[in-house]
Write a protein that holds these residues in place. Structure first.
Motif, mmCIF file in Angstrom:
data_model
loop_
_atom_site.group_PDB
_atom_site.id
_atom_site.type_symbol
_atom_site.label_atom_id
_atom_site.label_comp_id
_atom_site.label_asym_id
_atom_site.label_seq_id
_atom_site.Cartn_x
_atom_site.Cartn_y
_atom_site.Cartn_z
ATOM 1 N N UNK A 109 28.062 20.131 -26.768
ATOM 2 C CA UNK A 109 29.290 19.684 -27.415
ATOM 3 C C UNK A 109 30.094 18.790 -26.501
ATOM 4 N N UNK A 110 31.387 18.665 -26.809
ATOM 5 C CA UNK A 110 32.312 17.886 -25.992
ATOM 6 C C UNK A 110 33.304 18.820 -25.330
ATOM 7 N N UNK A 111 33.707 18.484 -24.120
ATOM 8 C CA UNK A 111 34.846 19.184 -23.552
ATOM 9 C C UNK A 111 35.872 18.165 -23.083
ATOM 10 N N UNK A 112 37.118 18.602 -23.087
ATOM 11 C CA UNK A 112 38.237 17.738 -22.718
ATOM 12 C C UNK A 112 38.598 17.986 -21.266
ATOM 13 N N UNK A 113 39.024 16.931 -20.616
ATOM 14 C CA UNK A 113 39.457 17.050 -19.226
ATOM 15 C C UNK A 113 40.700 16.195 -19.027
ATOM 16 N N UNK A 114 41.624 16.724 -18.229
ATOM 17 C CA UNK A 114 42.850 15.977 -17.928
ATOM 18 C C UNK A 114 43.282 16.339 -16.525
ATOM 19 N N UNK A 115 43.494 15.334 -15.701
ATOM 20 C CA UNK A 115 43.876 15.563 -14.312
ATOM 21 C C UNK A 115 45.383 15.486 -14.161
ATOM 22 N N UNK A 116 45.908 16.333 -13.270
ATOM 23 C CA UNK A 116 47.317 16.261 -12.874
ATOM 24 C C UNK A 116 47.332 16.040 -11.370
ATOM 25 N N UNK A 117 48.253 15.200 -10.909
ATOM 26 C CA UNK A 117 48.216 14.802 -9.507
ATOM 27 C C UNK A 117 49.610 14.456 -9.002
ATOM 28 N N UNK A 118 49.809 14.541 -7.701
ATOM 29 C CA UNK A 118 51.058 14.035 -7.131
ATOM 30 C C UNK A 118 50.885 12.544 -6.825
ATOM 31 N N UNK A 119 51.931 11.918 -6.285
ATOM 32 C CA UNK A 119 51.937 10.460 -6.165
ATOM 33 C C UNK A 119 50.853 9.931 -5.234
ATOM 34 N N UNK A 120 50.603 10.593 -4.122
ATOM 35 C CA UNK A 120 49.643 10.056 -3.156
ATOM 36 C C UNK A 120 48.246 10.650 -3.290
ATOM 37 N N UNK A 121 48.025 11.491 -4.282
ATOM 38 C CA UNK A 121 46.700 12.047 -4.504
ATOM 39 C C UNK A 121 46.326 13.163 -3.556
ATOM 40 N N UNK A 122 47.272 13.666 -2.775
ATOM 41 C CA UNK A 122 46.954 14.779 -1.882
ATOM 42 C C UNK A 122 46.833 16.099 -2.644
ATOM 43 N N UNK A 123 47.329 16.119 -3.875
ATOM 44 C CA UNK A 123 47.109 17.248 -4.780
ATOM 45 C C UNK A 123 46.518 16.688 -6.062
ATOM 46 N N UNK A 124 45.306 17.102 -6.366
ATOM 47 C CA UNK A 124 44.644 16.703 -7.603
ATOM 48 C C UNK A 124 44.027 17.948 -8.228
ATOM 49 N N UNK A 125 44.374 18.205 -9.491
ATOM 50 C CA UNK A 125 43.810 19.338 -10.218
ATOM 51 C C UNK A 125 43.288 18.819 -11.548
ATOM 52 N N UNK A 126 41.997 19.008 -11.787
ATOM 53 C CA UNK A 126 41.387 18.584 -13.044
ATOM 54 C C UNK A 126 41.325 19.793 -13.975
ATOM 55 N N UNK A 127 41.983 19.686 -15.112
ATOM 56 C CA UNK A 127 42.026 20.761 -16.105
ATOM 57 C C UNK A 127 40.986 20.449 -17.183
ATOM 58 N N UNK A 128 40.172 21.413 -17.527
ATOM 59 C CA UNK A 128 39.123 21.181 -18.510
ATOM 60 C C UNK A 128 39.060 22.338 -19.487
ATOM 61 N N UNK A 129 38.599 22.044 -20.696
ATOM 62 C CA UNK A 129 38.391 23.083 -21.696
ATOM 63 C C UNK A 129 37.079 22.802 -22.393
ATOM 64 N N UNK A 130 36.291 23.851 -22.616
ATOM 65 C CA UNK A 130 34.968 23.703 -23.179
ATOM 66 C C UNK A 130 34.974 23.494 -24.677
#
Length: 596
Positions: free
Chosen positions: A460-481
């Motif tokens: 199937x398809x899953x969705x992904x959306x990243x959240x990040x701070x300005x300089x990219x030192x914090x990056x979290x990719x959120x995904x759902x199946x």
């Protein structure tokens, strides 16, 4: 301002919906007619229940296909309205929503519509009730807010006003200048304001409305801009959420109501109605914590990656593994998952941990109780929607307590320095909390949410959306199946930054680590898409390294095998690459399914 939510926005029985709304901090509710009809409670019992919960009944809805119809049809409508007004008096609510007609009997005659709405308002006034006329985006003849207002203005009845609905207005692609007309409506004639966001979709507006609305801040509409225009009128009624969403209808009502209330708190802050503690944006990842029932396979994997067990917690079964600025905690405590190793917590570097905690609490993040020994660092933690614990840390701040002081050093030091830090973390979200997760990380942590992408999975398809701070030192990719069952098996992963992914992959493999094999077909396609030297392509093929480019740079990355629910990625970013290798995700997912 008062906050309200339509019962149609929540799942469960009417009693369950009312309880969830009250516990989330709402002041009132809109009672949807279907919820009342299906309830075993009498209107008087519902009224008492709402009063006991501290909820007002701000609106009863909807009345449909009332206006601009033949006289005999309108007579039947008045008879129906009289019954509803009697019911509303028993409920103790004084405002009814009337939607613009979609009936094939309705005439394109504003004067007739105004006259019949005025007669309806006469009847409503006898019951102490106000009529809020709303333009449906798919109304047969009245489909815009300004058209609905002209009819109300023509009717000139004190018990007749308009209801503004952000979805019906913004789904029509309204130019910001088109919204300026809202400010010309007298505030006292705006009887109600309903709010919903939505992703931008190319589809029939009725289906869009019925299935894909979401809470403000979770979609692509400028809900805040619309609210600013409404506030300019002097409107002082509730900010009310009316959200039709298939996921919300199936999810537990309590968390959905909290998510809804959080969205309104963010909205009120955005338009200047409230001033909660400001977000404290994290400046880095202090650590990622793995919870495991068996440390041996985790230790073997980390050792092959070049990590060393550099410290151990004074009072808990937690080891600190480190390489460069990448720190991983391995917890074998009694809370270890039965289904194997999982990513349980993230430590976020914060310039003001106490301020970050105050912001989190103001935005309804669940504050987690923490058992600690007298000498343990006083770390504040909250729970993200997927259950991941988020700690606010100050690792090297000279004036703030450091979590690192809870650990006693060992004699071990990393043998290699391929890994410099944690590049990003990928977290699988419960299927019904994906939009909530993006809003949570934005509102609580002050991170920026990137665009959502769909990634092909073998099932199937899953969705992904990243959240990040300005300089990219914090990056979290959120995904759902693609299905609820996928939540239980989909792996999480930790991406480790390296300046030379080829050297890191070779050293990992030489140390006994297993890299994820990638099909040869991928490299045939890579050769067609990019003019890479033959020896470079052969190296990638040998090591299972994937390749991607964006407008800013190049991304090379490869993956380890999975332990429990966790695997690692070695990632090399060159030239300011900003993505996460989404182009390669289908190949990686298929390779993991094959390996599994």
């Amino acid at each position: 301002m008062r906050t309200s939510i339509a019962t149609v926005s929540l799942s469960g029985s009417l009693t369950e919906k009312l309880t969830a709304a009250a516990r989330a901090g709402f002041d009132g509710v809109e009672i949807f007619e279907n919820d009342l009809l299906a309830s075993p409670l009498t209107p008087e019992e519902i009224r008492t229940r709402c009063a006991d919960l501290g909820l007002g009944i701000d609106l009863y809805q909807p009345m449909r296909d009332i206006e601009a119809v033949p006289e005999d049809e309108f007579a039947r409508n008045l008879r129906r309205a009289r019954h509803k007004f009697e019911l509303m008096r028993r409920l103790g609510t004084d405002t009814v929503l009337v939607c613009s007609s979609v009936s094939p009997l309705a005439a394109d005659d504003d004067a007739l519509a105004a006259g019949q709405l005025s007669r309806l308002a006469d009847l409503a006034q006898d019951f102490g009730i106000r009529v809020a006329y709303e333009a449906l985006a798919w109304g047969r003849h009245v489909s815009t807010y300004d058209h609905a207002w002209r009819i109300v203005e023509t009717a000139g009845h004190p018990a007749l006003g308009t209801c503004l609905d952000s979805f019906h207005i913004l789904s029509r692609g309204s130019d910001p200048k088109d919204l300026e007309g809202i400010a010309d409506i007298p505030g006292e004639k705006i009887f109600f304001l309903q709010l919903a966001d939505a992703p931008l979709l190319a589809m029939d507006v009725l289906q869009w409305s019925r299935h894909y609305r979401c809470f403000p801040g979770q979609g692509d509409f400028d809900v805040a801009g619309l609210v600013r225009q409404v506030l300019r009128t002097g409107y002082d009624g509730p900010l009310s959420l009316e959200v039709f969403n298939d996921v919300f209808r199936q999810a537990e009502a309590g968390p959905t109501a909290v998510d809804a209330q959080r969205s309104l708190r963010v909205l009120e802050e955005t338009v200047g109605l409230t001033t909660p503690p400001a977000p404290v944006v994290p400046t880095g990842v202090a650590f990622a914590e793995l919870l495991t029932p068996d440390a041996e396979p985790v230790a073997a994997l980390l050792g092959a990656l070049g990590f060393a067990r550099t410290a151990r917690h004074r009072s808990k079964p937690v080891d600190l593994w480190q390489q460069g600025e990448a720190r991983l905690l391995v917890n074998t405590g009694p809370a270890a998952r039965r289904d194997g190793t999982g990513l349980a917590a993230i430590g976020l570097e914060s310039p003001d941990p106490a301020g970050a905690a105050r912001r989190a609490e103001a935005m309804l993040a669940p504050v987690l109780p923490r058992r600690r020994a007298p000498r343990d660092a006083p770390l504040d933690a909250v729970a993200a929607p997927d259950g991941t614990e988020l700690f606010f840390c100050a690792t090297d701040h000279p004036e703030l307590p450091s979590w690192r002081a809870d650990f006693e050093n060992t004699d071990h030091r990393p043998a290699a320095t391929d890994v410099t830090r944690i590049d990003h973390l990928a977290l699988t979200q419960p299927w019904h909390h994906f939009d909530e997760a993006a809003l949570f990380h934005r509102s609580v942590l002050g991170l920026h949410a990137q665009e959502s992408v769909d990634v092909a999975d073998p099932y199937g398809l899953f969705r992904s959306r990243a959240v990040t701070n300005a300089d990219g030192s914090v990056r979290i990719a959120l995904a759902v199946g693609p299905a609820p069952a996928e939540d239980e098996v989909r792996a999480q992963h930790i991406a480790l930054a390296t300046a030379d992914v080829v050297a890191a992959a070779r050293r990992f493999r030489a140390a006994g680590g297993r890299l994820l094999p990638v099909p040869a077909n991928y490299y045939d396609d890579l050769a067609a898409r990019h003019d890479l030297p033959a020896d470079e392509l052969a190296t990638y093929r040998d090591l299972g390294i994937l390749y991607d480019r964006d407008a800013h740079g190049v991304f090379r990355h490869c993956y380890t095998h999975t332990v429990g629910r966790v695997f690692f990625e070695l990632a090399q970013r060159d030239g300011g690459y900003r993505g996460y290798g989404a182009q390669n995700a289908p190949v990686r997912l298929a390779a993991q399914h094959t390996a599994r």
